[in-house]
Design a protein around this motif. Structure first.
Motif, PDB file in Angstrom:
ATOM      1  N   HIS A 103      10.357 -42.082  87.994  1.00  0.00           N
ATOM      2  CA  HIS A 103      10.593 -40.616  87.266  1.00  0.00           C
ATOM      3  C   HIS A 103       9.876 -39.541  88.231  1.00  0.00           C
ATOM      4  O   HIS A 103       9.409 -38.465  87.437  1.00  0.00           O
ATOM      5  N   ARG A 104      10.086 -39.495  89.409  1.00  0.00           N
ATOM      6  CA  ARG A 104       9.742 -38.321  90.255  1.00  0.00           C
ATOM      7  C   ARG A 104      10.838 -37.922  91.040  1.00  0.00           C
ATOM      8  O   ARG A 104      11.595 -38.686  91.812  1.00  0.00           O
ATOM      9  N   LEU A 105      11.245 -36.585  90.632  1.00  0.00           N
ATOM     10  CA  LEU A 105      12.474 -36.031  91.306  1.00  0.00           C
ATOM     11  C   LEU A 105      12.011 -35.470  92.754  1.00  0.00           C
ATOM     12  O   LEU A 105      10.761 -35.083  92.815  1.00  0.00           O
ATOM     13  N   GLY A 106      12.644 -35.577  93.700  1.00  0.00           N
ATOM     14  CA  GLY A 106      12.513 -35.243  95.174  1.00  0.00           C
ATOM     15  C   GLY A 106      12.387 -33.549  94.970  1.00  0.00           C
ATOM     16  O   GLY A 106      12.917 -33.035  94.051  1.00  0.00           O
ATOM     17  N   PRO A 107      11.770 -33.065  96.067  1.00  0.00           N
ATOM     18  CA  PRO A 107      11.434 -31.587  96.109  1.00  0.00           C
ATOM     19  C   PRO A 107      12.782 -30.876  96.352  1.00  0.00           C
ATOM     20  O   PRO A 107      12.533 -29.560  95.859  1.00  0.00           O
ATOM     21  N   GLU A 108      13.855 -31.493  96.568  1.00  0.00           N
ATOM     22  CA  GLU A 108      15.032 -30.626  96.981  1.00  0.00           C
ATOM     23  C   GLU A 108      15.557 -30.172  95.620  1.00  0.00           C
ATOM     24  O   GLU A 108      16.530 -29.452  95.734  1.00  0.00           O
ATOM     25  N   LEU A 109      15.545 -31.033  94.531  1.00  0.00           N
ATOM     26  CA  LEU A 109      16.227 -30.556  93.160  1.00  0.00           C
ATOM     27  C   LEU A 109      16.178 -29.337  92.788  1.00  0.00           C
ATOM     28  O   LEU A 109      17.052 -28.587  92.645  1.00  0.00           O
ATOM     29  N   PRO A 110      14.841 -28.663  92.905  1.00  0.00           N
ATOM     30  CA  PRO A 110      15.099 -27.226  92.248  1.00  0.00           C
ATOM     31  C   PRO A 110      15.729 -26.184  93.325  1.00  0.00           C
ATOM     32  O   PRO A 110      16.484 -25.356  92.653  1.00  0.00           O
ATOM     33  N   ARG A 111      15.818 -26.340  94.494  1.00  0.00           N
ATOM     34  CA  ARG A 111      16.374 -25.516  95.485  1.00  0.00           C
ATOM     35  C   ARG A 111      18.043 -26.001  95.267  1.00  0.00           C
ATOM     36  O   ARG A 111      18.848 -25.067  95.042  1.00  0.00           O
ATOM     37  N   ALA A 112      18.380 -27.135  95.137  1.00  0.00           N
ATOM     38  CA  ALA A 112      19.557 -27.620  94.795  1.00  0.00           C
ATOM     39  C   ALA A 112      20.246 -27.169  93.468  1.00  0.00           C
ATOM     40  O   ALA A 112      21.509 -26.809  93.654  1.00  0.00           O
ATOM     41  N   ALA A 113      19.468 -27.042  92.535  1.00  0.00           N
ATOM     42  CA  ALA A 113      19.904 -26.595  91.263  1.00  0.00           C
ATOM     43  C   ALA A 113      19.934 -25.034  91.385  1.00  0.00           C
ATOM     44  O   ALA A 113      20.186 -24.438  90.336  1.00  0.00           O
ATOM     45  N   GLY A 114      19.470 -24.376  92.567  1.00  0.00           N
ATOM     46  CA  GLY A 114      19.704 -23.001  92.551  1.00  0.00           C
ATOM     47  C   GLY A 114      17.952 -22.433  91.862  1.00  0.00           C
ATOM     48  O   GLY A 114      18.074 -21.245  91.516  1.00  0.00           O
ATOM     49  N   HIS A 115      17.121 -23.229  91.780  1.00  0.00           N
ATOM     50  CA  HIS A 115      15.937 -22.844  91.187  1.00  0.00           C
ATOM     51  C   HIS A 115      14.885 -22.592  92.248  1.00  0.00           C
ATOM     52  O   HIS A 115      14.854 -23.245  93.049  1.00  0.00           O
ATOM     53  N   GLN A 116      13.784 -21.960  91.786  1.00  0.00           N
ATOM     54  CA  GLN A 116      12.639 -21.897  92.754  1.00  0.00           C
ATOM     55  C   GLN A 116      11.432 -22.665  92.226  1.00  0.00           C
ATOM     56  O   GLN A 116      11.300 -22.505  90.999  1.00  0.00           O
ATOM     57  N   ARG A 117      10.626 -23.200  93.087  1.00  0.00           N
ATOM     58  CA  ARG A 117       9.497 -23.906  92.472  1.00  0.00           C
ATOM     59  C   ARG A 117       8.478 -22.567  91.897  1.00  0.00           C
ATOM     60  O   ARG A 117       8.427 -21.551  92.550  1.00  0.00           O
ATOM     61  N   LEU A 118       8.148 -23.018  90.714  1.00  0.00           N
ATOM     62  CA  LEU A 118       6.959 -22.000  90.194  1.00  0.00           C
ATOM     63  C   LEU A 118       5.494 -22.423  90.409  1.00  0.00           C
ATOM     64  O   LEU A 118       5.249 -23.693  90.777  1.00  0.00           O
ATOM     65  N   PRO A 119       4.658 -21.427  90.681  1.00  0.00           N
ATOM     66  CA  PRO A 119       3.278 -21.749  90.812  1.00  0.00           C
ATOM     67  C   PRO A 119       2.921 -22.655  89.746  1.00  0.00           C
ATOM     68  O   PRO A 119       3.291 -22.917  88.693  1.00  0.00           O
ATOM     69  N   ARG A 163       5.099 -24.788  82.936  1.00  0.00           N
ATOM     70  CA  ARG A 163       4.973 -25.213  81.360  1.00  0.00           C
ATOM     71  C   ARG A 163       5.273 -23.867  80.516  1.00  0.00           C
ATOM     72  O   ARG A 163       5.671 -24.016  79.539  1.00  0.00           O
ATOM     73  N   VAL A 164       4.588 -22.801  80.932  1.00  0.00           N
ATOM     74  CA  VAL A 164       4.867 -21.439  80.397  1.00  0.00           C
ATOM     75  C   VAL A 164       6.132 -21.166  80.143  1.00  0.00           C
ATOM     76  O   VAL A 164       6.837 -20.609  79.404  1.00  0.00           O
ATOM     77  N   ALA A 165       7.095 -21.297  81.350  1.00  0.00           N
ATOM     78  CA  ALA A 165       8.491 -21.099  81.328  1.00  0.00           C
ATOM     79  C   ALA A 165       9.418 -21.975  80.499  1.00  0.00           C
ATOM     80  O   ALA A 165      10.067 -21.473  79.679  1.00  0.00           O
ATOM     81  N   TRP A 166       9.007 -23.282  80.606  1.00  0.00           N
ATOM     82  CA  TRP A 166       9.384 -24.360  79.474  1.00  0.00           C
ATOM     83  C   TRP A 166       9.237 -23.766  77.995  1.00  0.00           C
ATOM     84  O   TRP A 166      10.206 -23.882  77.306  1.00  0.00           O
ATOM     85  N   ASN A 167       7.920 -23.540  77.815  1.00  0.00           N
ATOM     86  CA  ASN A 167       7.469 -23.097  76.529  1.00  0.00           C
ATOM     87  C   ASN A 167       8.467 -21.950  75.932  1.00  0.00           C
ATOM     88  O   ASN A 167       8.883 -22.101  74.940  1.00  0.00           O
ATOM     89  N   ARG A 168       8.636 -20.824  76.598  1.00  0.00           N
ATOM     90  CA  ARG A 168       9.361 -19.808  76.313  1.00  0.00           C
ATOM     91  C   ARG A 168      10.985 -20.455  76.178  1.00  0.00           C
ATOM     92  O   ARG A 168      11.609 -19.864  75.147  1.00  0.00           O
ATOM     93  N   LEU A 169      11.572 -21.165  76.941  1.00  0.00           N
ATOM     94  CA  LEU A 169      12.950 -21.435  76.889  1.00  0.00           C
ATOM     95  C   LEU A 169      12.987 -22.567  75.654  1.00  0.00           C
ATOM     96  O   LEU A 169      14.107 -22.187  74.810  1.00  0.00           O
ATOM     97  N   LEU A 170      11.977 -23.302  75.354  1.00  0.00           N
ATOM     98  CA  LEU A 170      12.215 -24.207  74.204  1.00  0.00           C
ATOM     99  C   LEU A 170      12.069 -23.319  72.926  1.00  0.00           C
ATOM    100  O   LEU A 170      12.469 -23.631  71.924  1.00  0.00           O
TER     101      LEU A 170
END
Length: 104
Positions: A17-33, A38-45
């Motif tokens: 259950h650990r995704l490689g570090p390339e997933l956010p970039r491949a999906a067009g997302h940037q890593r968050l600090p 968690r704040v971003a997911w909470n807002r979306l949910l």
């Protein structure tokens, strides 16, 4: 398939259950600090979930980090995962936070 009809990237796993570090970039997302995800997911949910308590299914819930967010908002959460060890961690996470949920 993604929403535009293109092929979704296939993430490389680096352990259970650990995704490689390339997933956010491949999906067009940037890593968050750290902590900001968690704040971003909470807002979306909060935007996606109904205002009144509802039944929420978290498929591939892993350790329950996202299951805990709708549970904390009063929703009835069912989390499922194929890895028994992560279900144990999810149960502990929700119990430690005083939250209810059905995790299998």
């Amino acid at each position: 398939m993604d929403r535009a009809g293109g092929a979704c990237p296939s993430p490389r796993r680096e352990g259970p259950h650990r995704l490689g570090p390339e997933l956010p970039r491949a999906a067009g997302h940037q890593r968050l600090p750290r902590g900001h995800d968690r704040v971003a997911w909470n807002r979306l949910l909060r935007a996606w979930a109904p205002a009144d308590p509802a039944d929420i299914l978290d498929v591939g819930c892993g350790t329950g980090s996202l299951s805990a967010l709708p549970a904390a908002a009063g929703h009835r959460v069912t989390g499922v995962d194929l890895a028994p060890q992560t279900i144990k961690q999810a149960r502990a996470r929700l119990a430690d936070a005083g939250l209810a949920g059905h995790l299998r």
